[in-house]
Scaffold this active site. Structure first.
Site, mmCIF file in Angstrom:
data_model
loop_
_atom_site.group_PDB
_atom_site.id
_atom_site.type_symbol
_atom_site.label_atom_id
_atom_site.label_comp_id
_atom_site.label_asym_id
_atom_site.label_seq_id
_atom_site.Cartn_x
_atom_site.Cartn_y
_atom_site.Cartn_z
ATOM 1 N N ASN A 138 11.038 33.797 32.416
ATOM 2 C CA ASN A 138 11.864 32.595 32.541
ATOM 3 C C ASN A 138 11.092 31.490 33.242
ATOM 4 O O ASN A 138 11.139 30.324 32.835
ATOM 5 C CB ASN A 138 13.147 32.896 33.321
ATOM 6 C CG ASN A 138 14.121 33.781 32.570
ATOM 7 O OD1 ASN A 138 14.760 34.650 33.144
ATOM 8 N ND2 ASN A 138 14.245 33.575 31.265
ATOM 9 N N ARG A 167 14.496 43.903 33.553
ATOM 10 C CA ARG A 167 15.024 42.773 34.316
ATOM 11 C C ARG A 167 16.534 42.885 34.539
ATOM 12 O O ARG A 167 17.052 42.394 35.546
ATOM 13 C CB ARG A 167 14.657 41.446 33.657
ATOM 14 C CG ARG A 167 15.046 41.258 32.204
ATOM 15 C CD ARG A 167 14.399 39.966 31.685
ATOM 16 N NE ARG A 167 14.708 39.625 30.310
ATOM 17 C CZ ARG A 167 14.047 40.081 29.251
ATOM 18 N NH1 ARG A 167 13.038 40.918 29.421
ATOM 19 N NH2 ARG A 167 14.376 39.691 28.032
ATOM 20 N N GLU A 173 17.950 42.103 24.668
ATOM 21 C CA GLU A 173 17.808 40.726 24.198
ATOM 22 C C GLU A 173 17.433 40.703 22.716
ATOM 23 O O GLU A 173 16.883 41.667 22.170
ATOM 24 C CB GLU A 173 16.746 39.996 25.041
ATOM 25 C CG GLU A 173 16.470 38.543 24.634
ATOM 26 C CD GLU A 173 17.686 37.629 24.745
ATOM 27 O OE1 GLU A 173 18.669 37.877 24.020
ATOM 28 O OE2 GLU A 173 17.631 36.661 25.522
ATOM 29 N N HIS A 190 21.473 39.491 28.484
ATOM 30 C CA HIS A 190 20.527 38.422 28.184
ATOM 31 C C HIS A 190 21.234 37.261 27.490
ATOM 32 O O HIS A 190 22.360 37.395 27.013
ATOM 33 C CB HIS A 190 19.398 38.964 27.321
ATOM 34 C CG HIS A 190 18.772 40.203 27.865
ATOM 35 N ND1 HIS A 190 17.673 40.196 28.685
ATOM 36 C CD2 HIS A 190 19.118 41.521 27.730
ATOM 37 C CE1 HIS A 190 17.351 41.442 29.016
ATOM 38 N NE2 HIS A 190 18.216 42.259 28.457
ATOM 39 N N ARG A 236 23.944 36.854 33.133
ATOM 40 C CA ARG A 236 22.550 37.100 32.763
ATOM 41 C C ARG A 236 21.838 37.792 33.929
ATOM 42 O O ARG A 236 22.279 37.733 35.076
ATOM 43 C CB ARG A 236 21.841 35.788 32.440
ATOM 44 C CG ARG A 236 22.272 35.161 31.129
ATOM 45 C CD ARG A 236 21.589 33.822 30.916
ATOM 46 N NE ARG A 236 20.135 33.956 30.724
ATOM 47 C CZ ARG A 236 19.300 32.939 30.581
ATOM 48 N NH1 ARG A 236 19.772 31.689 30.609
ATOM 49 N NH2 ARG A 236 18.011 33.146 30.413
ATOM 50 N N HIS A 237 20.733 38.444 33.623
ATOM 51 C CA HIS A 237 19.879 39.007 34.655
ATOM 52 C C HIS A 237 19.367 37.895 35.573
ATOM 53 O O HIS A 237 19.396 36.707 35.220
ATOM 54 C CB HIS A 237 18.693 39.723 34.004
ATOM 55 C CG HIS A 237 17.919 38.843 33.069
ATOM 56 N ND1 HIS A 237 16.990 37.919 33.500
ATOM 57 C CD2 HIS A 237 17.960 38.729 31.723
ATOM 58 C CE1 HIS A 237 16.485 37.284 32.467
ATOM 59 N NE2 HIS A 237 17.052 37.751 31.370
#
Length: 772
Positions: free
Chosen positions: A592, A637, A658, A724, A585-586
């Site tokens: 987040n 991101r 995403e 994502h 994931r980023h």
């Protein structure tokens, strides 16, 4: 490369056009010639990948073919600056480069000279060559040189090919074009960005650096994956466990449909087994329960996903409807779960394809709605591995698919310790026993199809016409058969497969001496070779020497329909070259931190720290993999997470974005619960099929990720995917063969790298936790 359509010197169509035609889809740009390409509309940074090749078997000494001329090939008519062609084969040299589709005419000539010296230098005779639209002008098939004055001539055959390629394809060969290709911009973001490695190392003593030992960061996987023999993961032999059983939706129903054993009554050598009289030890079923068997991994009520037609997306996007992956004009049939004439509501995620799916189900014969892929081939040719891989792919797409391995039936009914004599062609008892278990497996597969199954993978040697005739008779009126023959002529690969078989197969689990097992298996193989008859009947696909993914052939006969076309497309892009695929994931984003859905925010401080740690990790893990590439979504991101990584090409995929949360984008789940309580509850009940208002469902995400899976299967170099949570859940489910119903709940933590190892032994997983 060049799967988007290409035209060589003889006007041969590109691979992409042919493959799309097999699946019934549009040929896209595959039918046109590159010479007229400049008049087209070019999107997404599409370029021409031009290959020049020279062939001569008589050349000796240190002379090497070179090219010199105008830009962008060399930019100089000085022979001392000529660019050496690379040897591809003993008699073949090649030079590849990238030019814009509307490039100016390029002038050049060939010459011969030593690679590291300027003399002797022999320039080809005749006029200067001209290259326009990626293709050579005029009669260009021969290049000839005067040797030793005028006393001897040397001729080379000249080949020229130009492929229309996307930035993604260019990234796979970035070392060839990195100094020539100027990336275009889409949505203000470079399609491909190649960072040249810095002159000095990036390692320092800052807090972002990693310890040299990467094993320090390894963490346990959520469920430790064992290297299970692929045949053990095939379907449970229902006919040898419970009489009259019916396969349906992962369960055996005792009140089943009559099995079609009468279909084989006229087959002279088939012993019609009375399953009521099969006697098993009392512990047989217990043994099966702990043998590592995995049942169907599709969702209980499935709707397959139709691929949209006619959309001309940008090359870099590779999403649904990309020109690179032509889709069929017909939809797949529904696998199961539609009850026509009732008031049961259709799952929302199926709404977009319901009409086409219903039409596909109502039209055509019953036989055509069920598909049996029947493997054919000698032992140690990769049949079971191919069957398991194809089963995993079709399940992930949502097709109710099951793998039936006849060897598993044989071991259960006749024991695992059968010597090579059991497989002799002059052993009538052995022949009868093998035909019997093959018929039992076929009956089980047809029973399962009657209960809602869509695609059965029938895994056995099926090496004689008589055996295949038996299977075709049993399939009449029940399912359509496509034979999938695997042929391998490389003795080294066969030897490797034989030794893997001895290590993994239950047939040799009790054999204490390894070499004795190898000799016995080779005797078994020789017995099969004596009676082997290649497939020439019915619909078939032949995979010839495709294990290495290069130089092989895929032959097809009488293949039509959407799903058979997708299977062909998957197989033509698959290979067994070992390579790692890294999923992460980023870095943590501001959304987040705030607990908000979607958005396109920048990284938090922890996220920026992870991006630096990830760059150091990639540098250490892939330091010897110069052809690796970094894939991200188009959201900032992921791009920011990848920005510190240098030395590798970076490609943005729209398909890796995403999940689209629609009107809920930017909200917290508490806000959704308060403002839209019905939506909150609907999502809670069925996260797989729930579609955000004006957004996507997980099934929608899986649909748009299919081109990504095909491209990952096609790659021979390592790939790092920075994406994502929802997207990586879907990708991970494919590699780990997880049921679709589990996709929304798969653990995908931040700041963790999941390394998937692809190779001849299957899929293996390792996890690295770089930050808490």
């Amino acid at each position: 490369m060049g799967t988007s359509g290409s035209k060589g010197i003889d006007g041969v169509r590109g691979v992409g056009g042919g493959a799309a035609g097999l699946g019934g889809g549009e040929a896209g740009d595959g039918g046109g010639g590159v010479g007229g390409a400049a008049s087209r509309s070019w999107h997404g940074g599409a370029q021409l990948y031009v290959s020049l090749k020279m062939e001569n078997a008589r050349i000796t000494g240190d002379l090497v073919p070179h090219v010199y001329g105008s830009e962008p090939i060399i930019g100089s008519w000085d022979p001392a600056r000529a660019l050496a062609m690379e040897r591809e084969l003993a008699s073949m040299w090649a030079l590849s480069f990238v030019v814009p589709p509307d490039h100016e005419t390029l002038d050049f000539k060939f010459l011969l000279k030593p690679k590291d010296a300027d003399t002797p230098c022999i320039i080809e005779e005749g006029p200067t060559r001209h290259l326009t639209g990626g293709m050579l002008e005029g009669d260009v098939r021969i290049a000839w040189f005067k040797m030793n004055g005028d006393h001897e001539t040397l001729e080379f055959r000249v080949f020229n090919k130009a492929d229309i390629v996307s930035p993604l394809d260019l990234a796979a060969s970035w070392r060839v074009f990195k100094e020539n290709f100027q990336p275009s911009k889409v949505r203000g973001i470079p399609d491909v960005s190649i960072n040249v490695a810095p002159a000095h190392g990036t390692e320092d003593t800052s807090t972002e650096s990693l310890e040299l030992d990467l094993e320090h960061y390894v963490i346990p996987t959520p469920s430790a994956a064992t290297s299970e023999y692929a045949a053990n993961l095939a379907a449970n032999p229902a006919s040898l466990i419970q009489t009259g059983a019916l396969w349906t939706n992962d369960m055996l129903l005792s009140d089943g449909i009559q099995s079609p054993s009468s279909a084989t009554a006229d087959f002279e050598d088939h012993n019609n087994c009375n399953k009521d009289n099969v006697a098993l030890p009392s512990d047989s079923f217990k043994k099966l329960q702990v043998s590592g068997i995995v049942e169907s991994k599709s969702v209980d009520t499935l709707t397959t996903l139709q691929k949209q037609d006619g959309q001309k997306g940008l090359f870099v996007d590779r999403g649904v409807g990309s020109t690179k992956f032509g889709k069929s004009s017909s939809a797949c049939s529904l696998a199961s779960g539609l009850n026509f004439g009732t008031g049961k509501a259709m799952p929302e995620a199926a709404g977009a394809v319901a009409a086409a799916a219903v039409a596909d189900r109502l039209h055509g014969s019953k036989e055509d709605r069920k598909l049996a892929i029947v493997l054919v081939g000698l032992p140690a040719r990769g049949k079971t591995f191919t069957a398991a891989k194809l089963t995993r792919y079709l399940r992930w797409l949502g097709h109710e698919t099951r793998h039936f391995n006849v060897g598993k039936y044989r071991r259960l009914k006749h024991g695992a310790n059968q010597s090579a004599d059991f497989f002799r062609d002059d052993n009538p008892e052995g022949i009868e026993a093998r035909n019997e278990v093959a018929a039992l497996a076929m009956e089980d597969m047809i029973d399962w199809m009657h209960g809602g199954g869509q695609v059965g993978i029938f895994d056995a040697t099926n090496s004689t016409r008589k055996r295949r005739y038996m299977l075709m008779k049993m399939a009449e009126g029940n399912c359509k058969i496509i034979f999938l023959e695997t042929i391998c002529n490389d003795p080294n690969i066969i030897e490797r497969n034989v030794r893997l078989k001895i290590q993994q197969s239950p047939d040799y689990a009790d054999q204490p001496d390894y070499e004795t097992g190898v000799r016995d298996f080779k005797e078994r193989l020789a017995n099969y070779e004596k009676v082997y008859e290649p497939v020439q009947e019915g619909s078939y696909i032949k995979m010839i020497d495709m294990v290495k993914g290069q130089g092989g052939q895929l032959q097809v006969n009488n293949i039509s329909g959407y799903l058979p076309g997708r299977i062909v497309f998957f197989l033509v892009n698959s290979h067994l070259t070992p390579r790692p695929i890294l999923l992460t994931r980023h870095g943590e984003s501001l959304h987040n931190v705030r607990g908000r859905v979607g958005g396109d925010t920048v990284l938090s401080e922890d996220g920026e720290l992870y991006s630096k740690k990830l760059a150091n990790f990639i540098e250490k893990r892939l330091k010897s993999e110069k052809t690796a590439s970094i894939w991200t979504s188009t959201l900032q991101r992921t791009i920011l997470t990848a920005s510190p990584i240098v030395g590798f090409p970076k490609i943005q995929w729209r398909a890796l974005d995403e999940i689209n949360s629609g009107v809920c984008d930017g909200m917290t789940y508490e806000e959704i619960k308060k403002v839209m309580p019905e939506e909150f509850e609907s999502r809670k009940k069925d996260k797989l099929r729930y579609r955000y208002p004006r957004g996507e469902s997980y099934l929608d995400v899986i649909q748009r990720l299919e081109p990504v899976i095909i491209e990952l299967e096609r790659q021979r170099a390592p790939v790092v995917v920075i994406s994502h949570q929802a997207v990586l859940r879907a990708l991970y489910a494919y590699f780990a063969d997880r049921p679709l119903r589990e996709v929304p709940d798969i653990e995908m933590p931040l700041h963790t790298i999941i390394e998937i190892q692809m190779g001849v032994t299957g899929v293996e997983e390792k996890r690295y936790k770089l930050m808490d």
